[in-house]
Design an enzyme around this catalytic site. Structure first.
Site, PDB file in Angstrom:
ATOM      1  N   ASP A  19      59.581  49.480  31.965  1.00  0.00           N
ATOM      2  CA  ASP A  19      58.783  48.179  32.332  1.00  0.00           C
ATOM      3  C   ASP A  19      57.440  48.483  31.659  1.00  0.00           C
ATOM      4  OD1 ASP A  19      57.754  46.015  33.754  1.00  0.00           O
ATOM      5  OD2 ASP A  19      57.323  47.079  35.584  1.00  0.00           O
ATOM      6  N   ASP A  39      51.830  49.352  32.004  1.00  0.00           N
ATOM      7  CA  ASP A  39      52.621  48.500  31.077  1.00  0.00           C
ATOM      8  C   ASP A  39      52.046  48.523  29.467  1.00  0.00           C
ATOM      9  OD1 ASP A  39      53.568  47.273  33.488  1.00  0.00           O
ATOM     10  OD2 ASP A  39      51.890  45.949  33.511  1.00  0.00           O
ATOM     11  N   TRP A  93      59.915  43.209  43.655  1.00  0.00           N
ATOM     12  CA  TRP A  93      58.603  43.385  43.576  1.00  0.00           C
ATOM     13  C   TRP A  93      57.796  42.134  43.613  1.00  0.00           C
ATOM     14  CZ3 TRP A  93      54.890  41.074  39.982  1.00  0.00           C
ATOM     15  CH2 TRP A  93      53.596  41.477  40.128  1.00  0.00           C
TER      16      TRP A  93
HETATM   17  C1  RNT Z   1      54.344  44.530  38.069  1.00  0.00           C
HETATM   18  C2  RNT Z   1      55.720  45.401  38.381  1.00  0.00           C
HETATM   19  C3  RNT Z   1      57.078  44.660  38.014  1.00  0.00           C
HETATM   20  C4  RNT Z   1      56.923  43.799  36.984  1.00  0.00           C
HETATM   21  C5  RNT Z   1      58.321  43.429  36.309  1.00  0.00           C
HETATM   22  C6  RNT Z   1      58.348  42.192  35.244  1.00  0.00           C
HETATM   23  O1  RNT Z   1      53.419  45.227  38.314  1.00  0.00           O
HETATM   24  O2  RNT Z   1      55.599  46.416  37.841  1.00  0.00           O
HETATM   25  O3  RNT Z   1      57.956  45.470  37.970  1.00  0.00           O
HETATM   26  O4  RNT Z   1      56.405  44.527  35.760  1.00  0.00           O
HETATM   27  O5  RNT Z   1      59.012  42.794  37.396  1.00  0.00           O
HETATM   28 ZN    ZN Z   2      57.514  47.878  37.463  1.00  0.00          ZN
END
Ligand code: RNT
Ligand code: ZN
Length: 419
Positions: free
Chosen positions: A326, A296, A186
């Site tokens: 996540d 999140d 990512w």
């Molecule tokens: C960010 C992505 C990614 C991160 C992690 C920490 O928007 O979701 O996956 O949250 O890699």
């Molecule tokens: Zn993610």
């Protein structure tokens, strides 16, 4: 609850479910075999151990709850403890920013297994697998929010080297731990305001990915994670959904990872699962709880979560799904956040496994939609909590909120010492 009461409740539930043709023992066995990959980054607000001390890249953790893990030992201790309250199979999902450099001055593009050996040894001792992520944020080589799509060739080459190094580390984890390692990319790359050229960054990203994936690495499952927008990157994201879906479709062995917080709030993530499964033999996921403009939040037992679990189960994809969590919340006890989120993922899977999907599908195929809706709704009140309690009892973890007092004790004894 006493084990006797749990057992009685379970016997009752068994009878109720049997009337619908559902075998609760089989459901318990099946859920126990579905690994949920716990993300290391909930424990320290996505800071990592490289000394950068802050989080950038269009993502943000808010909250100042005391007790954030500051070292790898502390983080492993917190994860160990969280896992005592989580039934079933788990994996650990690690980011490269959790490297342990042992005092050496070594940059991300030079990482080898040496910086992750402690993690591998720890996972091996626990008998769990690991997933891995190159870290394309919180680093001075992220220039103007760009990494793999940067027009600056030195920046782009740096991040390609980092990803190549990470895939090799992932291969080591797979070999050492005897189970595949999902290596997910990512990147934050994007623009705050309307770009003048939307194509060139994507062509550069495509080229970067081709270089990164050139080396075949047994045991590594590669994925690319799209995003709609980031904080401060609202107008344009290089790695958009269409970009990665097409990249994965044209590059066998690379999968399109869907993060449930990375789409328009009105899109159904559940519906995307069968769409992916019509073409792929693996389904990597980041499960999170979006709220308004950002993903999140700690995963709760919402209809969205249940929809995701339902699709995994009824598409026969329990072996194909690579379920990763996540979320990052610094406003509540971080260990509790892991326990709540992971247990909810497992509860959703159990609920899905307890649903007579075949019978419902038959109603759909014979166009008996009134009966279908009736049963879909009535099934919601079947006694699944009794089955969950029995599952937890068998796994020797608390079946209800009792686990919280252990977390509160841990907070007083361990977390409170971290100033
Ligand atoms: C960010 C992505 C990614 C991160 C992690 C920490 O928007 O979701 O996956 O949250 O890699
Ligand atoms: Zn993610």
């Amino acid at each position: 609850m006493s084990s006797e009461r749990i057992r009685k409740g379970y016997e009752y539930a068994k009878e109720v479910y049997a009337a619908y043709g559902v075998d609760v023992d089989a459901a318990i066995e099946r859920i126990d075999a579905i690994p949920v990959s716990m993300h290391c980054w909930q424990g320290d607000d996505v800071i990592g151990f490289e000394g950068t001390g802050s989080l950038t890249g269009g993502i943000q953790t808010t909250g100042n709850y005391p007790g954030r893990a500051r070292t790898a030992e502390e983080l492993r201790g917190d994860i160990d403890f969280a896992m005592t309250m989580i039934p079933g199979e788990t994996k650990l999902n690690l980011h490269a920013s959790y490297a342990e450099k042992h005092g050496k001055d070594i940059d991300r593009d030079q990482y080898t297994i040496a910086e992750f050996q402690n993690w591998a040894d720890w996972a091996k001792a626990k008998g769990i697998g690991m997933d891995f992520n190159p870290t394309f944020f919180s680093h001075p080589m992220v220039k103007d929010n760009l990494t793999l799509s940067s027009p600056d060739e030195a920046v782009r080459a740096y991040w390609i080297r980092h990803a190549v190094a990470c895939r090799r580390i992932a291969a080591y984890f797979a070999r050492e731990l005897g189970t595949h390692c999902l290596c997910n990319i990512w990147i934050p790359d994007g623009y705050k305001d309307v770009p003048a050229d939307r194509l060139s960054p994507r062509l550069r990203l495509r080229d970067s990915l081709d270089q990164i994936f050139a080396e075949p690495l047994p045991g590594v499952i590669d994925s690319v994670e799209s995003k709609f927008f980031g904080i401060g990157l609202e107008a344009y994201t290089v790695g958009s959904s269409e970009f990665y879906a097409n990249y994965a479709a044209t590059h066998p062995g690379v999968y399109n990872l869907m993060d449930s917080g990375h789409y328009h709030p009105e899109e159904s993530i559940a519906d995307k699962i069968p769409a992916q499964l019509a073409f792929y033999d693996k389904l990597p996921l980041h499960v999170t709880r979006p709220m308004h403009w950002d993903s999140d939040h700690v995963v709760t037992l919402t209809d969205d979560l249940r929809g995701i679990a339902d699709e995994i189960v009824r598409c026969n994809a329990c072996d194909k799904a690579l379920i990763g969590l996540d979320f990052f919340d610094g406003s509540i006890n971080r260990v509790a956040a892991w326990v709540i989120g992971t247990r909810n993922m497992q509860k959703a899977l159990l609920l899905a496994l307890l649903t007579p999907h075949q019978a419902l599908a038959e109603l759909q195929d014979s166009c008996r939609f009134t009966e279908l809706l009736t049963l879909q709704e009535e099934y919601k009140s079947l006694p699944w909590g009794e089955v969950w309690a029995e599952y937890c009892r068998r796994q020797d973890v608390p079946e209800n909120e009792k686990w919280l007092s252990a977390v509160q004790q841990y907070e007083r004894q361990v977390l409170a010492e971290r100033k």
